[in-house]
Design a protein around this motif. Structure first.
Motif, short mmCIF file in Angstrom:
data_model
loop_
_atom_site.label_atom_id
_atom_site.label_comp_id
_atom_site.label_asym_id
_atom_site.label_seq_id
_atom_site.Cartn_x
_atom_site.Cartn_y
_atom_site.Cartn_z
N ALA A 122 47.58 39.90 22.13
CA ALA A 122 47.20 41.19 22.70
C ALA A 122 47.91 41.43 24.03
N GLU A 123 48.05 40.37 24.85
CA GLU A 123 48.71 40.53 26.14
C GLU A 123 50.18 40.86 25.97
N SER A 124 50.78 40.38 24.89
CA SER A 124 52.19 40.68 24.67
C SER A 124 52.41 42.11 24.20
N LEU A 125 51.36 42.74 23.64
CA LEU A 125 51.50 44.10 23.13
C LEU A 125 51.21 45.13 24.20
N VAL A 126 50.32 44.84 25.13
CA VAL A 126 49.92 45.79 26.16
C VAL A 126 50.71 45.50 27.42
N SER A 127 51.46 46.49 27.89
CA SER A 127 52.28 46.34 29.09
C SER A 127 51.54 46.90 30.29
N SER A 128 51.70 46.24 31.43
CA SER A 128 51.10 46.76 32.67
C SER A 128 52.01 47.76 33.36
N ILE A 129 53.19 48.00 32.81
CA ILE A 129 54.08 49.04 33.32
C ILE A 129 53.83 50.29 32.48
N TRP A 167 48.44 49.11 41.25
CA TRP A 167 47.62 50.31 41.45
C TRP A 167 46.14 49.96 41.55
N GLU A 168 45.67 49.11 40.65
CA GLU A 168 44.25 48.74 40.64
C GLU A 168 43.92 47.77 41.78
N SER A 169 44.86 46.90 42.14
CA SER A 169 44.58 45.94 43.21
C SER A 169 44.46 46.60 44.57
N GLN A 170 45.05 47.78 44.75
CA GLN A 170 44.98 48.49 46.02
C GLN A 170 43.84 49.50 46.07
N GLY A 171 42.97 49.50 45.08
CA GLY A 171 41.86 50.43 45.07
C GLY A 171 42.13 51.72 44.35
N SER A 172 43.07 51.70 43.41
CA SER A 172 43.42 52.87 42.60
C SER A 172 43.87 54.03 43.50
N ARG A 173 43.56 55.24 43.10
CA ARG A 173 44.09 56.42 43.79
C ARG A 173 43.63 56.49 45.25
N GLN A 174 42.40 56.14 45.51
CA GLN A 174 41.89 56.24 46.87
C GLN A 174 42.62 55.29 47.81
N GLY A 175 42.84 54.05 47.37
CA GLY A 175 43.54 53.09 48.22
C GLY A 175 45.02 53.42 48.38
#
Length: 513
Positions: free
Chosen positions: A183-190, A474-482
């Protein structure tokens, strides 16, 4: 004529009133009471009818509101199958057993940070939280798990510092279920949902970003760089064909395509990469944020693309750098070295770096307040006691500025004219009244493409669209607000820079070199 007509119209009324006066008192009272009763009955009937009609309208309005149809007309409610010409009526129930509530809150629509194609819903994969707990207690702890590969190879039980290399595939993957790995190989974080990436990314940039974020890790190793801090490098599995792989440059550090794992505290490396591409400078190495289950307790770590061309003589010799003092650097700016491809004279004191490269570096470092290249002694601002320049005593050297050495002035071995921006440790917590203007000292020109982005007021939109690609960052910085808070800092510094350009008469020219 007019009076006769008036008398003719009023004669019946006058005759009626005169006869009413001649009637007895009891009879007149009875007539008046009868008229009052009739009038009262008429008024009560009218009030009851209007109240019943209003209750029906209120109840119907409540029904439409609970069904989410409060703002729709009757033509919007009628189904397509109703034939209006036949006079078929649309019956609306007065009460519903199920109440549907649709709350549509007003949401500030952000800038266009994704493509035009809506992402497909992905099935969530249930992960085993205790699957990858072998390395979570330290950076790379002692490998003492009971597994068949370790029993066959006892050398893997030694610590990371002793072996300096670990086969990630044989050690870590034994704790991971096969379904999770697939599953990790199919879903890209980019995340690129449109047909192509933003125009400031090249095809090679996207390819390297996908490799750094999604490539299966084959092995990891720690290599030393002489007196500098050691590097933690991972080698990943690529889709390069064997014929193509023969022509790629190999070295003794990386046998294929690799990435350098930085500390989770160096997150500005990822932001610097996106800012560099948005401004059109193209001087940083691709960088993404990635989580390693065996490292830093699974926290996101910046991963920078490995470039062997920065070490033409090997890691022991270090970077391919240019050694300059502050005085020599200011002198080279006045000489405009290598401008218009003119070869400088030997006695000019010019380095191998093109004159325009210093302008790009100064603009980039000022926006991120990176002082470890042009101002490693922190002479241009008020440092804190915990800053490295104060702890190492470099700040005391500001009395002799001309003799202070520049640092991290790096270029590729085959391209000595162009700089490579590495070790981009920026600071977002520095106020506008304490910015390092020493970074701009001696600069008389700035790149037009970068300044035009700052002036266009589209810097936020482009940075949002660019940073959205890296889901982990993106998620590590608090998404849109961060992310918005980080961009706020860059926008304020951009305004200060534009004011500085106007105040000092700095030219904005095209720098295509």
């Amino acid at each position: 004529m007019g009076k006769s007509r008036f008398h003719r119209l009023c004669f019946p009324f006058l005759r009626l009133t005169s006869s009413f006066r001649r009637c007895p008192l009891s009879k007149r009272s009875l007539i008046i009471a009868s008229v009052c009763v009739v009038y009262l009955f008429f008024m009560v009937s009218q009030i009851g009818y209007s109240q019943q009609h209003r209750d029906r309208r209120i109840e119907y309005g409540k029904y439409r509101h609970t069904r989410g149809l409060y703002t729709l007309g009757i033509s919007d409610v009628l189904p397509d199958s109703v034939d209006l010409q036949t006079g078929a009526s649309f019956v609306v129930p007065t009460r519903s057993n199920v109440v549907y509530i649709t709350l549509k809150s007003k949401r500030l629509k952000p800038a266009n940070i994704r493509g035009t194609i809506r992402p497909k819903l992905r099935r969530k994969v249930r992960r085993n939280k205790s699957a990858n707990s072998a390395f979570t207690q330290s950076k790379l702890a002692v490998l003492d798990q009971d597994s068949d590969p370790l029993k066959r190879n006892p050398a893997l039980k030694t610590s990371w510092r002793e072996t300096r290399e670990v086969d990630y595939k044989s050690v870590v993957n034994i704790h991971k279920p096969q379904t999770v790995e697939e599953a990790e190989s199919l879903v890209s974080s980019i995340r690129i949902y449109s047909q192509r990436a933003p125009p400031w990314f090249s095809a090679q940039d996207v390819k390297v970003m996908r490799f750094l974020a999604d490539a299966k890790v084959l092995r990891i190793k720690e290599v030393s760089r002489g007196d500098s801090q050691s590097l933690l490098i991972f080698e990943g599995e690529t889709d390069v064909s064997p014929n193509t792989q023969k022509h790629t440059k190999r070295d003794n550090v990386c046998g294929g395509q690799c990435g350098v794992i930085n500390s989770p505290m160096d997150t500005t490396e990822v932001f610097a990469f996106h800012l560099d591409r948005v401004l059109g400078l193209n001087r940083t190495l691709p960088a993404v944020s990635r989580k390693f289950s065996f490292l830093h307790d699974g926290r996101p770590s910046p991963v920078v693309s490995w470039d062997a061309l920065l070490y033409p003589e090997g890691l022991a010799a270090g970077w391919s750098t240019v050694r300059l003092t502050w005085g020599e650097y200011q002198s080279s700016l006045k000489q405009r070295c290598w401008h218009k491809n003119s070869i400088p004279k030997p006695e000019s004191g010019c380095s191998t770096i093109h004159h325009y490269e210093w302008s790009k570096l100064a603009l980039f470092d000022f926006l991120l307040q990176i002082h470890n290249r042009l101002d490693q002694s922190c002479c241009g601002f008020r440092p804190r006691q915990e800053d490295v320049c104060v702890e190492l005593g470099h700040h005391a050297e500001c009395g002799h500025q001309d003799h202070i050495q520049l640092a991290n002035i790096i270029h590729r071995g085959h391209d000595p004219r162009h700089l490579v921006f590495t070790n981009n440790k920026g600071y977002f917590d520095r106020n506008e009244d304490n910015l390092d203007f020493r970074l701009l000292e001696g600069i008389k020109e700035l790149p037009e493409q970068a300044v035009s982005v700052l002036r266009s007021r589209r810097l936020r939109e482009k940075l949002l669209q660019s940073l959205f690609l890296d889901q982990t960052y993106w998620e590590s910085q608090g998404s849109r607000q961060g992310i918005d808070k980080l961009i706020d800092v860059i926008e304020r510094r951009a305004k200060v820079l534009l004011t500085y350009i106007n105040a000092h008469g700095i030219k904005v020219i095209t720098m295509n070199v």
